[in-house]
Write a protein that holds these residues in place. Structure first.
Motif, PDB file in Angstrom:
ATOM      1  N   TYR A  46     -42.540  10.062 -60.981  1.00 21.21           N
ATOM      2  CA  TYR A  46     -41.776   8.858 -60.634  1.00 21.21           C
ATOM      3  C   TYR A  46     -41.035   8.284 -61.831  1.00 21.21           C
ATOM      4  O   TYR A  46     -39.816   8.063 -61.780  1.00 21.21           O
ATOM      5  CB  TYR A  46     -42.713   7.796 -60.037  1.00 21.21           C
ATOM      6  CG  TYR A  46     -41.961   6.534 -59.631  1.00 21.21           C
ATOM      7  CD1 TYR A  46     -41.317   6.473 -58.403  1.00 21.21           C
ATOM      8  CD2 TYR A  46     -41.899   5.431 -60.479  1.00 21.21           C
ATOM      9  CE1 TYR A  46     -40.621   5.325 -58.029  1.00 21.21           C
ATOM     10  CE2 TYR A  46     -41.202   4.293 -60.112  1.00 21.21           C
ATOM     11  CZ  TYR A  46     -40.569   4.242 -58.889  1.00 21.21           C
ATOM     12  OH  TYR A  46     -39.876   3.120 -58.528  1.00 21.21           O
ATOM     13  N   TRP A  47     -41.742   8.002 -62.930  1.00 23.07           N
ATOM     14  CA  TRP A  47     -41.097   7.323 -64.053  1.00 23.07           C
ATOM     15  C   TRP A  47     -40.109   8.223 -64.774  1.00 23.07           C
ATOM     16  O   TRP A  47     -39.099   7.739 -65.310  1.00 23.07           O
ATOM     17  CB  TRP A  47     -42.146   6.765 -65.013  1.00 23.07           C
ATOM     18  CG  TRP A  47     -42.877   5.609 -64.412  1.00 23.07           C
ATOM     19  CD1 TRP A  47     -44.191   5.574 -64.043  1.00 23.07           C
ATOM     20  CD2 TRP A  47     -42.317   4.337 -64.052  1.00 23.07           C
ATOM     21  NE1 TRP A  47     -44.495   4.353 -63.476  1.00 23.07           N
ATOM     22  CE2 TRP A  47     -43.368   3.575 -63.479  1.00 23.07           C
ATOM     23  CE3 TRP A  47     -41.058   3.773 -64.157  1.00 23.07           C
ATOM     24  CZ2 TRP A  47     -43.174   2.274 -63.015  1.00 23.07           C
ATOM     25  CZ3 TRP A  47     -40.842   2.474 -63.690  1.00 23.07           C
ATOM     26  CH2 TRP A  47     -41.904   1.748 -63.130  1.00 23.07           C
ATOM     27  N   TYR A  80     -32.832  -1.002 -60.909  1.00 20.68           N
ATOM     28  CA  TYR A  80     -32.442   0.187 -61.662  1.00 20.68           C
ATOM     29  C   TYR A  80     -30.918   0.340 -61.661  1.00 20.68           C
ATOM     30  O   TYR A  80     -30.312   0.664 -62.696  1.00 20.68           O
ATOM     31  CB  TYR A  80     -33.089   1.438 -61.067  1.00 20.68           C
ATOM     32  CG  TYR A  80     -34.597   1.409 -61.008  1.00 20.68           C
ATOM     33  CD1 TYR A  80     -35.336   0.656 -61.924  1.00 20.68           C
ATOM     34  CD2 TYR A  80     -35.301   2.126 -60.056  1.00 20.68           C
ATOM     35  CE1 TYR A  80     -36.728   0.632 -61.878  1.00 20.68           C
ATOM     36  CE2 TYR A  80     -36.688   2.112 -59.997  1.00 20.68           C
ATOM     37  CZ  TYR A  80     -37.397   1.356 -60.912  1.00 20.68           C
ATOM     38  OH  TYR A  80     -38.772   1.335 -60.859  1.00 20.68           O
TER      39      TYR A  80
END
Length: 243
Positions: free
Chosen positions: A56-57, A97
């Protein structure tokens, strides 16, 4: 006694960052036009989702880095990148984001323009007389309103909105804050469209990218732009009353 002052940069050196951005933008439009498209996102959606679920990151970091490069070098695909942010990460935190990366990319353009043209042009406007100096003074007195208006009005191209503040001597922190806050409404609209792409893909359709111009979306954004312009209007009215 030695002279320790830094020699002034030549005109060519000052224009180099803008030239690099322009060259990369032209090259990117030619080389990447077929990759940063809705079709490419649709065809690679399963691979992207699998990578996001497993890392994910790392996916967030890679996505934001690509978005910064797109915005900073005016590459094609900014709208697709915003949709991808919503598709991969949801409306929230996808909008953070998207807006964060767009702000960082826009700041690259701002700094390049200020380095190349902004400081010199702003100084010339300050030193001028008559109408040019009056225009510059009016901009300086209403910087926050001007910055929010050019971000909120959908008809102002993103690249143009990055350049104008640099050319009139806006400070970096004001530019960053107004850019981040000012692009949230439009970013939220397109991020939410991206968050619904799963259903669009399943039906074999394409998203409605003109949604920002529909009355129920456009009118609130224009209302925010009008609120941003209100301080300017009040100053003008008070100035007329004082005459």
């Amino acid at each position: 006694m030695t002279n320790t002052e830094t020699p002034p940069k030549s005109g060519l050196a000052r224009l180099l960052p803008l030239a690099v951005i322009g060259a990369v933008a032209l090259g990117g439009a030619w080389l990447l036009g077929d990759y940063l498209t809705f079709e490419a996102l649709r065809d690679n959606r399963e691979m992207l989702i699998a990578y996001r679920d497993a890392h994910y990151w790392a996916a967030v970091a890679a996505f934001m880095m690509i978005y910064v490069l797109i915005a900073g070098f005016s590459l094609p695909g900014a709208t697709i990148a915003t949709l991808a942010g919503g598709f991969l990460f949801g409306t929230f935190p996808g909008v953070l984001y998207n807006v964060g990366a767009a702000t960082m990319g826009a700041t690259i353009v701002f700094l390049a323009a200020r380095w190349g043209l902004g400081e010199k042009l702003s100084a010339k406007m300050d030193a001028s007389e008559g109408r040019i100096k009056a225009i510059k003074a009016g901009i300086d007195e209403n910087q926050w309103s001007m910055l929010f208006i050019i971000r909120l009005v959908p008809l102002v191209p993103f690249f143009v909105a990055n350049l104008i503040p640099a050319l009139v001597g806006v400070s970096l922190w004001r530019y960053v804050v107004s850019t981040f806050v000012g692009i949230i409404p439009g970013g939220l609209v397109y991020t939410s469209v991206g968050a619904g792409l799963g259903e669009v893909f399943a039906q074999g359709e394409t998203p409605n990218l003109g949604i920002i111009f529909e009355p129920h979306v456009l009118l609130p954004i224009l209302g925010l732009a009008a609120l941003s312009a209100l301080p300017v209007a009040l100053k003008y009215i008070r100035g007329k009353e004082a005459i």
